[in-house]
Each structure stands twice: as C-alpha cells, then as structure tokens.
Design a protein around this motif. Structure first.
Motif, mmCIF file in Angstrom:
data_model
loop_
_atom_site.group_PDB
_atom_site.id
_atom_site.type_symbol
_atom_site.label_atom_id
_atom_site.label_comp_id
_atom_site.label_asym_id
_atom_site.label_seq_id
_atom_site.Cartn_x
_atom_site.Cartn_y
_atom_site.Cartn_z
ATOM 1 N N LEU A 54 14.150 -6.265 23.742
ATOM 2 C CA LEU A 54 15.475 -6.393 24.383
ATOM 3 C C LEU A 54 16.293 -5.105 24.307
ATOM 4 O O LEU A 54 17.357 -5.027 24.911
ATOM 5 C CB LEU A 54 16.275 -7.528 23.730
ATOM 6 C CG LEU A 54 15.754 -8.941 23.963
ATOM 7 C CD1 LEU A 54 16.699 -9.967 23.345
ATOM 8 C CD2 LEU A 54 15.603 -9.234 25.460
ATOM 9 N N LEU A 60 23.046 -6.438 14.110
ATOM 10 C CA LEU A 60 24.484 -6.501 14.413
ATOM 11 C C LEU A 60 24.894 -7.855 14.978
ATOM 12 O O LEU A 60 26.070 -8.071 15.258
ATOM 13 C CB LEU A 60 24.848 -5.430 15.449
ATOM 14 C CG LEU A 60 24.901 -3.981 14.984
ATOM 15 C CD1 LEU A 60 25.282 -3.084 16.153
ATOM 16 C CD2 LEU A 60 25.909 -3.813 13.851
ATOM 17 N N VAL A 72 15.563 -15.612 26.594
ATOM 18 C CA VAL A 72 15.308 -14.456 27.465
ATOM 19 C C VAL A 72 14.364 -13.467 26.785
ATOM 20 O O VAL A 72 13.582 -12.796 27.464
ATOM 21 C CB VAL A 72 16.602 -13.730 27.905
ATOM 22 C CG1 VAL A 72 17.409 -14.571 28.837
ATOM 23 C CG2 VAL A 72 17.437 -13.275 26.738
ATOM 24 N N THR A 76 11.105 -12.264 28.575
ATOM 25 C CA THR A 76 10.878 -10.829 28.792
ATOM 26 C C THR A 76 9.563 -10.395 28.168
ATOM 27 O O THR A 76 8.825 -9.588 28.733
ATOM 28 C CB THR A 76 12.040 -10.003 28.174
ATOM 29 O OG1 THR A 76 13.271 -10.526 28.656
ATOM 30 C CG2 THR A 76 11.936 -8.544 28.560
ATOM 31 N N VAL B 49 16.948 -7.170 30.700
ATOM 32 C CA VAL B 49 17.837 -8.312 30.494
ATOM 33 C C VAL B 49 19.255 -7.837 30.190
ATOM 34 O O VAL B 49 20.234 -8.434 30.635
ATOM 35 C CB VAL B 49 17.321 -9.173 29.318
ATOM 36 C CG1 VAL B 49 18.279 -10.301 29.015
ATOM 37 C CG2 VAL B 49 15.937 -9.706 29.635
ATOM 38 N N LEU B 50 19.371 -6.741 29.442
ATOM 39 C CA LEU B 50 20.685 -6.312 28.968
ATOM 40 C C LEU B 50 21.171 -5.011 29.596
ATOM 41 O O LEU B 50 22.213 -4.497 29.176
ATOM 42 C CB LEU B 50 20.651 -6.150 27.437
ATOM 43 C CG LEU B 50 20.249 -7.382 26.621
ATOM 44 C CD1 LEU B 50 20.187 -7.052 25.142
ATOM 45 C CD2 LEU B 50 21.217 -8.534 26.850
ATOM 46 N N TYR B 51 20.441 -4.457 30.543
ATOM 47 C CA TYR B 51 20.854 -3.150 31.063
ATOM 48 C C TYR B 51 20.386 -2.909 32.491
ATOM 49 O O TYR B 51 19.453 -3.554 32.977
ATOM 50 C CB TYR B 51 20.312 -2.028 30.162
ATOM 51 C CG TYR B 51 18.802 -1.905 30.264
ATOM 52 C CD1 TYR B 51 17.969 -2.681 29.475
ATOM 53 C CD2 TYR B 51 18.210 -1.038 31.191
ATOM 54 C CE1 TYR B 51 16.600 -2.599 29.588
ATOM 55 C CE2 TYR B 51 16.836 -0.949 31.308
ATOM 56 C CZ TYR B 51 16.034 -1.734 30.507
ATOM 57 O OH TYR B 51 14.679 -1.660 30.634
ATOM 58 N N TYR B 60 25.226 -1.483 30.116
ATOM 59 C CA TYR B 60 24.612 -2.275 29.046
ATOM 60 C C TYR B 60 25.491 -3.502 28.812
ATOM 61 O O TYR B 60 26.709 -3.374 28.657
ATOM 62 C CB TYR B 60 24.534 -1.425 27.764
ATOM 63 C CG TYR B 60 23.678 -2.027 26.686
ATOM 64 C CD1 TYR B 60 22.359 -1.639 26.531
ATOM 65 C CD2 TYR B 60 24.189 -2.990 25.816
ATOM 66 C CE1 TYR B 60 21.563 -2.188 25.530
ATOM 67 C CE2 TYR B 60 23.409 -3.546 24.823
ATOM 68 C CZ TYR B 60 22.093 -3.138 24.682
ATOM 69 O OH TYR B 60 21.323 -3.699 23.703
ATOM 70 N N LEU B 62 26.362 -7.030 26.652
ATOM 71 C CA LEU B 62 26.170 -7.919 25.504
ATOM 72 C C LEU B 62 26.807 -9.236 25.908
ATOM 73 O O LEU B 62 28.045 -9.342 25.923
ATOM 74 C CB LEU B 62 26.846 -7.345 24.265
ATOM 75 C CG LEU B 62 26.131 -6.140 23.660
ATOM 76 C CD1 LEU B 62 27.051 -5.380 22.737
ATOM 77 C CD2 LEU B 62 24.873 -6.583 22.927
ATOM 78 N N PRO B 63 26.005 -10.220 26.270
ATOM 79 C CA PRO B 63 26.547 -11.439 26.883
ATOM 80 C C PRO B 63 27.685 -12.044 26.066
ATOM 81 O O PRO B 63 27.539 -12.296 24.869
ATOM 82 C CB PRO B 63 25.336 -12.371 26.929
ATOM 83 C CG PRO B 63 24.154 -11.462 26.911
ATOM 84 C CD PRO B 63 24.556 -10.280 26.088
ATOM 85 N N LEU B 65 30.259 -10.707 24.950
ATOM 86 C CA LEU B 65 30.930 -9.797 24.017
ATOM 87 C C LEU B 65 31.531 -8.567 24.705
ATOM 88 O O LEU B 65 32.703 -8.259 24.506
ATOM 89 C CB LEU B 65 29.947 -9.334 22.939
ATOM 90 C CG LEU B 65 29.496 -10.366 21.919
ATOM 91 C CD1 LEU B 65 28.396 -9.790 21.048
ATOM 92 C CD2 LEU B 65 30.671 -10.803 21.045
ATOM 93 N N PHE B 92 28.910 -1.761 18.116
ATOM 94 C CA PHE B 92 27.902 -1.598 19.171
ATOM 95 C C PHE B 92 27.948 -0.196 19.773
ATOM 96 O O PHE B 92 26.906 0.367 20.129
ATOM 97 C CB PHE B 92 28.076 -2.674 20.247
ATOM 98 C CG PHE B 92 27.614 -4.031 19.781
ATOM 99 C CD1 PHE B 92 26.278 -4.247 19.498
ATOM 100 C CD2 PHE B 92 28.496 -5.069 19.592
ATOM 101 C CE1 PHE B 92 25.830 -5.485 19.042
ATOM 102 C CE2 PHE B 92 28.072 -6.318 19.140
ATOM 103 C CZ PHE B 92 26.729 -6.516 18.869
ATOM 104 N N ILE B 96 24.334 1.388 19.251
ATOM 105 C CA ILE B 96 23.487 1.278 20.452
ATOM 106 C C ILE B 96 23.928 2.238 21.559
ATOM 107 O O ILE B 96 23.101 2.955 22.130
ATOM 108 C CB ILE B 96 23.513 -0.173 21.005
ATOM 109 C CG1 ILE B 96 22.973 -1.148 19.954
ATOM 110 C CG2 ILE B 96 22.677 -0.262 22.286
ATOM 111 C CD1 ILE B 96 23.024 -2.607 20.374
#
Lengths: 291, 302
Positions: A54, A60, A72, A76, B49-51, B60, B62-63, B65, B92, B96
């Motif tokens: 991911l 965190l 997900v 994925t 999924v995140l980007y 990017y 963060l669902p 957030l 974050f 990240i």
C-alpha cells in the motif's frame, strides 16, 4: 489476476501442517522441503507486506485504520501475484467485516478458503504450550470475544493485529460466510485419513490429484519429519515463549492433561460447534444434564 | 508561515513543527501549506489505492484523514477534515510525504535514521520495527548525536563527490515499550508528547545536542533479526552492497513509478563506492543494545 486461497484456522489447529503439505505437493521433490522456506504459501498479516503493497507506514495507523485498509490491501496484493499457480495465504483472523459490512477477505480477491478445525480440547492444550500459559488461562482465551493476536499498543509487532474472537465464533464466522467457496477440513481427519483428506484439498484447489505425489507429500509433511527439522534447524515461526512449535501432533492428548472440570468448562462454552464436528467427549450423566 | 532549517534546506510551513530548528531565511526551498487538493491528478501516469502520480506531481490519500498534493519537489499542499488533528497531519508529512518529495527532487531518502559517530554519519536502516530508532536512542543516551529519524537524506558534495547526511529534525519517534527498555521512567514517558493521539509512540526531543552541519557517510548498517545465531556484524561485499542499495531507499517502488529511480541509481553507485555497507544482526528475541553499539562504534573507528 491470481486470486487467493485463504488457509484459515484458529491457532494450533494444523494450519502450518497444511501449508507444509501444499508446499511439498507443489514442489514434488525427492526430499522434504525446508520448513523455513515455505515459498508457495505466505502470510498477509506480516506488517512489511502491508506497508510495501500500500506504500504506507502502518506504524502510524490505529487498529481501526489498519482494519479499514485490509480489504483493499488483499485486493491490491492479488494484482501483484505473478510467479505461482495459485496463492495460499495463512490467516488466523475470524471472518471479520468492517462496520459498513465489507468483508475483510473480499470475494473478488479470493479463489476459495480452506478452513481447518480441531477439537478445542486439544487446541487448549496445544495453545497453552505455544503461549507458555496455563490451561485455565487458555480456556478463558477461547471464550474471549476480544481475543486478538499481535495487539500490543505500546510497541510494534512485525505482524498486524488479527481478530480471533472466541473459538466457537471463529469457526462459525468462516462457516457462515457466503462470499466464496469453503472447504472445511478436520485436523483429526488429516491425521487419521490423510490420503482422503489431503486429496480433497488438492481437488478443491483444482490441482490434479496424483497418487504417488500425494503419498510422498503426506510422508514429507509427517509430524516426525517436521519435528526433526525443527530440532535440527529451528523454526522461525516458533514464538519465543514456546519450547518447540511442533510438539506432539496428536489427537486426544487432552485426555492426558485436562481435568474433568476443565473439560466441562470447554464443552459448556463450545457445545454447539463441538457437537457439529463430533468433538463431544463421553461425559458422565451429571455433566450432560447441565449442558 | 513558520520557517525551519532541515535537510540542508529552508522549509516554510503554515503547520508548526515544534522541535524543528528555526530559520531566518526568506527564501523557501520547500513550502507546506493548507489548500485545495484535487481528487484526480491530471496527467497521472501511475496510480495505486492511496496515490496518483507522474514525474513531477503526486496526490496521496489517507482515507478519512487527509489528502496531500506534492509538486515539483518544492511544494506540499494538504487538505484535511476538521476531525483530523495537527499531530496526525505532521506525522504523515514527516514519515511518508517528505520522502516522496525528495524523490521528486531526485535525491536519496534512505529509510532509517542517522547518528554521528567519530565525526561521520552512520545510517541505521532495515525493515520497519527492527529497532533502528531504539538503537539511535541508545546511542544518544551514550552521548552520540542523532541526525535524522524515519528517513535520512544523503546528498553528494559536488566538489569531492562525497556522500553527506543532511540532518533533518531533532527528534526520535519511540514506542513506549522501547522507552521503558531504555530506562525512561513512567513519569518521564507520560510527559513526552505522542506522535498521534491514541498512539503509544512518543516524540523524544534531541534538545541542544542537535546540529545542522552535514556529515560524511561513514557506514550504512542494515539491521536484521535473523532466526539463527550469527555474527553481530557482517561486512557486505561490493556486489551485496549493490543488491541492497535499492532496498534501503524509502518507497522505492514509487520512486520507480516517478522515474526518479534512475537518478538514485547514479548516486547509489557513488554511495556504494564510498561508504561501507554492513549487516547488523540483532538477536531475534531480544535487543542486545550494548553488543550492537559496540559493533557499530568499533567498526566506524576501524
């Protein structure tokens, strides 16, 4: 896209044995595979896989945030499987759903599930050794609906947390789900009728059943072989609290360990599921009366 | 806007970074600000999924957030619902989003922390949870200066082609369990702020010991916890160093998609040629702090 076969069970119910069998059957080698190199099966609760797939830092995230991302993540991950003919993932979670009803193990990421169930009387004994805990405490664990693995809020485990629920709920959750086909296998049948039981597994995952190969994989996965390898080289999945991972590999050892009162507590808590799998011991009439 | 000195650059941010070193510079190399973040990145070449990303921009998510929009290696725009607290945004960003910005700058964000030993920088890298920050904190307790946590930026001195670590923020992020192991009292731990509300990971300030001067890389220690007993310290051959140099990069698969990996590999060749790589093997079941510190400090001195 290759979909996942989930190898699901409550801990100490034969999951590792099943994984070793599948690896041996796949490899079809002249000698047993190394139990520390189970390349044909994996465990998606390993934190690094989650983070790598991911592109996130799960350290965190709260437990609920990680849970929300697991469907997900599983989806994925299936897009990244390229090297094998079928992917087998060990899982100890109960079949959980997110608050919105989304299954943790989504149907579109899944080819099927193999659920391994073992007599909870034996699970208690084996799980107590595994955790270096008392039998009494372990009986409590099996009725604890909040029981989870790797839930250590003050540090970072290399595994993600996994929700187990009670032993009965664990079994029910997998049996009740209708998201994908499920083969239920009894540990005791793996032990007493290995050829029929493992052949059914091979058919379920749509591999060809080859009698010679099957017999060899069963022999290469036999308890004595696993124990010998662990004694010689160690087993990286052994928890530090346990003396060994492969201990006895028997059915019915509970009769040598549990007291009558302990048996009664377990039977009382898990009667319905035990009855369903023919696990109820012969109890004296007074016990049967109050169950 | 707050102005900070970090990574050898000047960072302007509307979000405060309480422990960071203040800067007086008006010139900003990096800007962090609140603003609108689109849901779709125009011209995205890759997405997960995140980007979504291309060579110069990345969004990017963060669902529930926050969303971050990283542009040209110079700007980070963030958008968050009112329920997201500042600590969460900051965490974050530091862990990240900033490493991803350094990929856009074609620099080397290496996963892990850095500590000064014998006038040089030692990078402690390895998988998440292996104990990099814990070892850095133990070194700090013995008087060594911490240069970076979470990720370490290495940049080459143009004249000498020497790899240099540029210090980041004067903090270490440590789990409560690690702080106990390092003999911090319960009271002392309670007084430390947490990285995020609800997370028992604390922010340990390096205080006055922190310095911003870049230091030459003396060694890169890849921490492991192998199953079998093995030597604590194992030197890597040039070939093995090259095999590992890709893995130690933060978010290396995204770097490949951002096409910044080609710049990294050019730099990594120099890094392997000029810095010694080691496996630093901790015990699997416990953290043999003294032994690890001895292994690192003695190998640097040699």
């Amino acid at each position: 896209m290759t979909q996942i076969y989930w190898l699901a069970s409550y801990p100490k119910s034969g999951n590792t044995w099943m994984r070793i069998f599948l690896n041996n059957y796949w490899e079809n080698a002249d000698q047993p595979i190394n139990i520390n190199e189970l390349e044909r099966t994996t465990a998606l609760y390993v934190r690094d896989y989650f983070d790598e797939v991911l592109h996130i830092e799960s350290a965190l995230l709260t437990y609920a945030e990680i849970d929300a991302l697991r469907p997900v993540f599983h989806r994925t991950y299936t897009g990244l499987i390229v090297n094998i003919n079928g992917q087998f993932c060990k899982v100890h979670d109960a079949f959980e759903r997110l608050p919105d009803g989304t299954p943790m193990f989504p149907a579109d990421a899944t080819a099927g599930g193999i659920y391994i169930v073992r007599n909870p009387l034996d699970v208690v004994v084996s799980y107590a050794h595994h955790n270096a805990a008392s039998v009494e405490d372990t009986i409590d664990v099996l009725v604890d609906d909040t029981h989870a693995l790797s839930m250590f809020p003050n540090t970072q485990s290399h595994q993600l947390h996994q929700h187990l629920r009670t032993w009965s709920r664990h079994v029910e959750s997998w049996l009740e789900q209708r998201e994908f086909p499920l083969l239920v296998v009894r540990y005791e049948d793996m032990l007493l009728q290995p050829h029929e039981t493992f052949a059914a597994v091979i058919r379920f995952i749509q591999w060809e059943v080859d009698a010679v190969r099957l017999d060899k994989a069963i022999r290469f996965s036999a308890f004595d072989e696993l124990k010998q390898q662990e004694t010689k080289h160690g087993f990286h999945e052994k928890p530090k609290s346990a003396e060994s991972f492969f201990r006895k590999g028997q059915a019915g050892d509970w009769q040598n360990v549990l007291t009558q009162a302990q048996v009664e507590r377990i039977v009382s808590a898990h009667h319905a599921i035990m009855k369903r799998f023919d696990y109820l011991p012969v109890l004296n009439p007074s016990i049967n009366d109050h169950i | 806007m707050f102005s900070y000195a970090c990574f050898g650059l000047c960072l302007h941010s509307d979000l405060p970074f309480p422990n960071a070193v203040r800067s007086e510079s008006d010139h900003a190399d990096i800007v962090i600000r609140a603003g609108d973040v689109p849901t779709t990145l125009a011209g995205a070449t890759h997405q997960g999924v995140l980007y979504q990303l291309n060579e110069t921009a990345l969004i990017y998510y963060l669902p529930g957030l926050a969303r971050f929009w990283v542009k040209d290696g110079r700007e980070i725009v963030y958008a968050a619902p009112p329920t997201t607290d500042i600590d969460t945004l900051r965490a974050f960003l530091m862990v990240i989003i900033l490493p991803l910005l350094f990929h856009q700058r074609h620099e080397m964000p290496i996963r892990g922390c850095a500590v000064e030993i014998d006038g040089g920088a030692v990078i402690l890298t390895g998988y998440s949870g292996v104990g990099k920050s814990t070892l850095a904190a133990a070194l700090h307790q013995r008087g060594f200066r911490v240069l970076a946590d979470e990720f370490t930026v290495v940049r080459f001195d143009e004249a000498a082609q020497q790899p240099l670590v540029y210090p980041s923020f004067p903090v270490l992020h440590l789990w409560r369990f690690a702080l106990h192991k390092l003999n911090y009292s319960q009271t002392a731990i309670e007084q430390l702020p947490t990285v995020r509300p609800g997370l028992q990971k604390h922010i340990l300030s390096m205080g006055d010991t922190f310095r911003l001067e870049p230091l030459p890389v003396r060694g890169i220690y890849i921490m492991n916890a192998p199953m079998r007993d093995t030597d604590v310290l194992v030197p890597l051959t040039l070939e093995k160093s090259l095999l590992n140099v890709n893995w130690i990069l933060s978010y290396q698969r995204l770097a490949i998609e951002m096409n910044s990996i080609k710049h990294y590999w050019q730099l990594a060749g120099h890094l392997v040629a000029q810095a010694r790589f080691w496996y630093l093997n901790r015990l699997k079941q416990t953290f043999n702090t003294d032994e690890l510190i001895r292994a690192v400090t003695q190998s640097v001195s040699r």
